[in-house]
Motif scaffolding. Structure first.
Motif, PDB file in Angstrom:
ATOM      1  N   GLU A   1      -8.171 -34.995  62.367  1.00 43.32           N
ATOM      2  CA  GLU A   1      -8.008 -36.428  62.126  1.00 43.32           C
ATOM      3  C   GLU A   1      -8.680 -37.215  63.256  1.00 43.32           C
ATOM      4  OE1 GLU A   1      -6.351 -38.013  59.666  1.00 43.32           O
ATOM      5  OE2 GLU A   1      -6.571 -40.015  60.537  1.00 43.32           O
ATOM      6  N   GLY A   2      -9.556 -38.134  62.901  1.00 42.62           N
ATOM      7  CA  GLY A   2     -10.202 -38.961  63.920  1.00 42.62           C
ATOM      8  C   GLY A   2     -11.408 -38.313  64.563  1.00 42.62           C
ATOM      9  N   ALA A   3     -11.772 -37.133  64.093  1.00 43.83           N
ATOM     10  CA  ALA A   3     -12.925 -36.448  64.689  1.00 43.83           C
ATOM     11  C   ALA A   3     -14.116 -36.482  63.739  1.00 43.83           C
ATOM     12  CB  ALA A   3     -12.559 -35.014  65.022  1.00 43.83           C
ATOM     13  N   HIS A   4     -15.278 -36.749  64.272  1.00 38.94           N
ATOM     14  CA  HIS A   4     -16.507 -36.763  63.487  1.00 38.94           C
ATOM     15  C   HIS A   4     -17.520 -35.881  64.201  1.00 38.94           C
ATOM     16  CE1 HIS A   4     -14.320 -40.517  62.891  1.00 38.94           C
ATOM     17  NE2 HIS A   4     -14.798 -40.534  61.663  1.00 38.94           N
ATOM     18  N   TRP A   5     -18.550 -35.456  63.495  1.00 40.18           N
ATOM     19  CA  TRP A   5     -19.480 -34.533  64.151  1.00 40.18           C
ATOM     20  C   TRP A   5     -20.910 -34.621  63.644  1.00 40.18           C
ATOM     21  CZ3 TRP A   5     -21.640 -31.202  60.666  1.00 40.18           C
ATOM     22  CH2 TRP A   5     -20.930 -30.998  59.472  1.00 40.18           C
ATOM     23  N   VAL A   6     -21.796 -34.220  64.518  1.00 36.57           N
ATOM     24  CA  VAL A   6     -23.207 -34.001  64.184  1.00 36.57           C
ATOM     25  C   VAL A   6     -23.541 -32.629  64.743  1.00 36.57           C
ATOM     26  CG1 VAL A   6     -25.583 -34.716  64.566  1.00 36.57           C
ATOM     27  CG2 VAL A   6     -23.779 -36.429  64.406  1.00 36.57           C
ATOM     28  N   ASP A   7     -24.178 -31.820  63.944  1.00 39.80           N
ATOM     29  CA  ASP A   7     -24.479 -30.481  64.437  1.00 39.80           C
ATOM     30  C   ASP A   7     -25.804 -29.984  63.886  1.00 39.80           C
ATOM     31  OD1 ASP A   7     -24.088 -28.102  65.830  1.00 39.80           O
ATOM     32  OD2 ASP A   7     -21.953 -28.124  65.376  1.00 39.80           O
ATOM     33  N   LEU A   8     -26.222 -28.861  64.449  1.00 41.10           N
ATOM     34  CA  LEU A   8     -27.484 -28.266  64.018  1.00 41.10           C
ATOM     35  C   LEU A   8     -27.230 -27.088  63.108  1.00 41.10           C
ATOM     36  CD1 LEU A   8     -28.959 -29.180  67.140  1.00 41.10           C
ATOM     37  CD2 LEU A   8     -30.658 -28.337  65.534  1.00 41.10           C
ATOM     38  N   ASP A   9     -28.147 -26.897  62.208  1.00 42.33           N
ATOM     39  CA  ASP A   9     -28.083 -25.742  61.337  1.00 42.33           C
ATOM     40  C   ASP A   9     -28.665 -24.560  62.109  1.00 42.33           C
ATOM     41  OD1 ASP A   9     -28.308 -23.811  59.437  1.00 42.33           O
ATOM     42  OD2 ASP A   9     -29.000 -25.172  57.867  1.00 42.33           O
ATOM     43  N   THR A  10     -27.793 -23.884  62.852  1.00 44.59           N
ATOM     44  CA  THR A  10     -28.289 -22.808  63.722  1.00 44.59           C
ATOM     45  C   THR A  10     -28.793 -21.615  62.921  1.00 44.59           C
ATOM     46  OG1 THR A  10     -25.954 -22.263  63.987  1.00 44.59           O
ATOM     47  CG2 THR A  10     -27.031 -23.292  65.842  1.00 44.59           C
ATOM     48  N   ASP A  11     -28.159 -21.332  61.813  1.00 51.50           N
ATOM     49  CA  ASP A  11     -28.627 -20.220  60.991  1.00 51.50           C
ATOM     50  C   ASP A  11     -30.079 -20.410  60.595  1.00 51.50           C
ATOM     51  OD1 ASP A  11     -26.336 -18.840  61.066  1.00 51.50           O
ATOM     52  OD2 ASP A  11     -25.769 -19.133  58.965  1.00 51.50           O
ATOM     53  N   ALA A  12     -30.360 -21.581  60.071  1.00 55.07           N
ATOM     54  CA  ALA A  12     -31.724 -21.854  59.629  1.00 55.07           C
ATOM     55  C   ALA A  12     -32.684 -21.798  60.810  1.00 55.07           C
ATOM     56  CB  ALA A  12     -31.785 -23.226  58.963  1.00 55.07           C
ATOM     57  N   ALA A  13     -32.236 -22.307  61.954  1.00 55.19           N
ATOM     58  CA  ALA A  13     -33.111 -22.339  63.133  1.00 55.19           C
ATOM     59  C   ALA A  13     -33.469 -20.935  63.582  1.00 55.19           C
ATOM     60  CB  ALA A  13     -32.414 -23.091  64.265  1.00 55.19           C
ATOM     61  N   VAL A  14     -32.457 -20.088  63.705  1.00 60.65           N
ATOM     62  CA  VAL A  14     -32.700 -18.711  64.144  1.00 60.65           C
ATOM     63  C   VAL A  14     -33.595 -17.996  63.143  1.00 60.65           C
ATOM     64  CG1 VAL A  14     -31.587 -16.473  64.485  1.00 60.65           C
ATOM     65  CG2 VAL A  14     -30.605 -18.524  65.507  1.00 60.65           C
ATOM     66  N   ARG A  15     -33.285 -18.167  61.881  1.00 62.75           N
ATOM     67  CA  ARG A  15     -34.090 -17.535  60.844  1.00 62.75           C
ATOM     68  C   ARG A  15     -35.557 -17.951  60.958  1.00 62.75           C
ATOM     69  NH1 ARG A  15     -32.502 -19.936  56.134  1.00 62.75           N
ATOM     70  NH2 ARG A  15     -30.364 -19.645  56.867  1.00 62.75           N
ATOM     71  N   GLU A  16     -35.782 -19.225  61.118  1.00 63.56           N
ATOM     72  CA  GLU A  16     -37.165 -19.695  61.192  1.00 63.56           C
ATOM     73  C   GLU A  16     -37.898 -19.052  62.364  1.00 63.56           C
ATOM     74  OE1 GLU A  16     -37.645 -23.918  61.501  1.00 63.56           O
ATOM     75  OE2 GLU A  16     -39.822 -23.816  61.204  1.00 63.56           O
ATOM     76  N   CYS A  17     -37.235 -19.016  63.521  1.00 65.14           N
ATOM     77  CA  CYS A  17     -37.884 -18.446  64.708  1.00 65.14           C
ATOM     78  C   CYS A  17     -38.168 -16.966  64.528  1.00 65.14           C
ATOM     79  CB  CYS A  17     -36.991 -18.636  65.935  1.00 65.14           C
ATOM     80  SG  CYS A  17     -36.917 -20.336  66.470  1.00 65.14           S
ATOM     81  N   LEU A  18     -37.161 -16.240  64.090  1.00 66.43           N
ATOM     82  CA  LEU A  18     -37.335 -14.788  63.987  1.00 66.43           C
ATOM     83  C   LEU A  18     -38.368 -14.441  62.928  1.00 66.43           C
ATOM     84  CD1 LEU A  18     -33.634 -13.613  64.418  1.00 66.43           C
ATOM     85  CD2 LEU A  18     -35.481 -13.655  66.105  1.00 66.43           C
ATOM     86  N   GLU A  19     -38.382 -15.205  61.864  1.00 69.13           N
ATOM     87  CA  GLU A  19     -39.376 -14.911  60.823  1.00 69.13           C
ATOM     88  C   GLU A  19     -40.774 -15.300  61.263  1.00 69.13           C
ATOM     89  OE1 GLU A  19     -37.624 -16.318  57.170  1.00 69.13           O
ATOM     90  OE2 GLU A  19     -36.226 -14.604  57.191  1.00 69.13           O
ATOM     91  N   HIS A  20     -40.850 -16.352  62.023  1.00 69.73           N
ATOM     92  CA  HIS A  20     -42.150 -16.722  62.584  1.00 69.73           C
ATOM     93  C   HIS A  20     -42.675 -15.614  63.499  1.00 69.73           C
ATOM     94  CE1 HIS A  20     -45.205 -18.753  64.938  1.00 69.73           C
ATOM     95  NE2 HIS A  20     -44.469 -18.601  66.041  1.00 69.73           N
TER      96      HIS A  20
END
Lengths: 349, 349
Positions: free
Chosen positions: B173-192
């Motif tokens: 209650e009363g908490a809001h958030w902004v976050d990163l999609d870490t799964d997608a980020a790691v996947r992109e790097c490793l696949e690159h």
DNA sequence: GTGAAAGCGCTAACAG
DNA sequence: CTGTTAGCGCTTTCAC
């Protein structure tokens, strides 16, 4: 008009998005069957109250989740313990200044020092307009590295808000300063390089009108004149690692080649060493290098880079002490303080 | 009791250190022969006034150097437009977090965004205590990178101050958030890296319990499992360039040697390349490298280093938009926002 | 069109 | 020892 009509709802559990009306001192007093005064005194440990009453007030406040209204207290106290903080230098790019380790450390240390003295620091991005800070109850403002005749400084002074900055504001009514002894700093670096054998030390300097940069240049020139050394100055047209690296390359490919390098422009020290290496130069054998930098990576570069620290943490702490003295201690505080930079000698020189 | 007795002196030129009593609305009104109401309306452009009267009020105020008392206005308005800002991660070292380019940019961008929305940001050094912020009229607080079960977050929530943070606070209650999609980020790097030919990519990760780091590790493991790749994890025991460089050296001297390197620990990218070079490894030939970093020096390293940007500026702006919506727009705002990291491919990979 | 008065929430004199 | 009262400086209904 009844007191709380404009507010959202009554004390009961508000279901919708409407925020529950905050509990006030008077609410606690009523609930505890005491007066505002008594509760206030109990919570602030101020008056002479019977332990029983104090206990009752405190307990009721706690139970009701009472939190004093900070604004009302500030109004009552006549002060808000709020200090503005601006970095003047990069007025064009509103936030990039924190990228520089110097300003990063200065900013962090300033906010920590402020809080230790009971003040809070509000961040004003460079280029902030009068109407944006006019609504803040600032007791003072810190302007790090103002540009020449900074309009921000003028506005604050005109608004009778004490300004804490560098020595460029010295002598003005309401202005205080902390600054570095640049002459001593330059002398120490150049003599250190000379003692290591450097006879031709080049200066790499931002092409900026910041007071600090102008002073460093003047000190370099003075030292060269005093020692019969040739002035070798390479200007960096704009901030950023790329321009600095290119300037370093230019400086090191001059003929005859310098055997000392004093980099005053903000850049990643490892990149400076990379540039030298690309030119086939090894430090300190071929060229002795000192960088003005707070960047911790200097100590881990190959070879580790000697740095001149501008001592942001000390600047912040001295500045805050000065500010608090001026704000609270009356008028007998010195107008300014001069600090000495610190040369960290490492393998590169 | 006459109104202004407690203050320093009378309207005349105060000679000593005593500050001249600030001119109030009522002073202007008296001087102009008008009422407070009229002057207030004139200055705020609020009521229906004759041009002549308005002009007179404005002119008198200007002449007397009147500046409204921000605290009084805030009390009247019931809000102070003040937002707290804390970085939770390095609670041990009260200011060093700004040394990290990620937090430096996040901090700067947040303060700029706040001001654009009419709010001011007050810096609360990590480790700030309840009694230090209790006196500030905060409408909300931003907690960047809280530690697990951060007591700061608990305190703010308990005080009914809305908290904006990362997804670790989701659902409260009363908490809001902004976050990163870490799964997608790691996947992109490793696949690159894999697309470039890397078959054994090692991960260099701080030994920390930050949500971000735990998620990166989990995503790395998941990817390895899904691709039948061996997990090669080197933990960095503490923050700082030195420890990271040593961890990179350890990672690159493992047998069989990795041919891909994913550095999630905060370090100067040129130093990472230095480390590889010292081991006789050239990138991208012998090892393909990606660093998580906002450090601009990456683009100037030799070779330029591919980076995964956590997009601090976007995080700040999305976060502030969310905050303003939640504070002003009522209750129909989403609890959180997910952002995508950005991979900047350079020569090192 | 203009002004008197109430009151934001709190603290500190001053009576009782 | 406790409660009543007067404000901090401003904005805003509401009469005039």
């Amino acid at each position: 008009m009844t007191t709380r009509e404009p507010d959202a709802g009554h004390a009961g559990a508000s279901r919708g998005g409407a925020a529950a009306p905050r509990v006030r001192l008077v609410d606690v007093a009523r609930e505890a069957g005491l007066s505002k005064t008594t509760v206030s005194a109990a919570l602030n440990g101020t008056g002479r109250l019977s332990p029983a009453v104090r206990e009752k007030a405190v307990e009721t406040a706690r139970r009701m989740g009472y939190r004093p209204n900070a604004t009302a207290r500030q109004l009552r106290a006549g002060r808000a313990r709020l200090i503005g903080y601006v970095v003047g230098e990069f007025a064009g790019e509103p936030w990039t200044y924190l990228d520089s380790p110097y300003f990063a450390q200065l900013t962090g240390a300033t906010s920590a020092a402020a809080l230790r003295h009971g003040y809070a620091l509000v961040m004003l991005p460079a280029g902030t307009l009068q109407r944006e800070w006019a609504d803040l109850p600032l007791e003072a403002v810190i302007v790090a590295d103002p540009v020449e005749d900074d309009p921000l400084v003028e506005d604050f002074l005109a608004a009778r808000i004490p300004v804490f900055s560098d020595a460029s504001v010295a002598g003005r009514e309401g202005a205080h300063w902390v600054d570095l002894d640049t002459d001593a700093a330059v002398r120490e670096c150049l003599e250190h390089l000379r003692a290591g054998g450097a006879r031709r030390t080049a200066l790499v300097l931002p092409d900026s009108t910041t007071r600090f940069h102008r002073q460093m240049l003047a000190a370099y020139r003075a030292w060269c004149a005093a020692h019969g050394a040739e002035e070798l100055v390479t200007l960096v047209p704009e901030p950023g690692n790329g321009p600095v690296v290119r300037a370093v390359e230019r400086a090191l490919t001059a003929e005859p080649r310098p055997d000392g390098l004093f980099v005053v422009a903000e850049a990643s020290p490892p990149l400076v060493m990379d540039a030298a290496r690309r030119l086939g130069l090894a430090a300190p054998r071929d060229v002795r290098v000192v960088c003005v930098s707070e960047d911790e990576s200097a100590a881990h570069a190959d070879p580790p880079v000697s740095t001149l620290s501008l001592r942001p943490v000390e600047v912040a702490e001295k500045g805050m002490a000065l500010l608090v003295a001026a704000l609270e201690g009356g008028s007998s505080t010195p107008p300014g303080v001069l600090l000495t930079a610190r040369l960290e000698v490492r393998a590169s020189s």
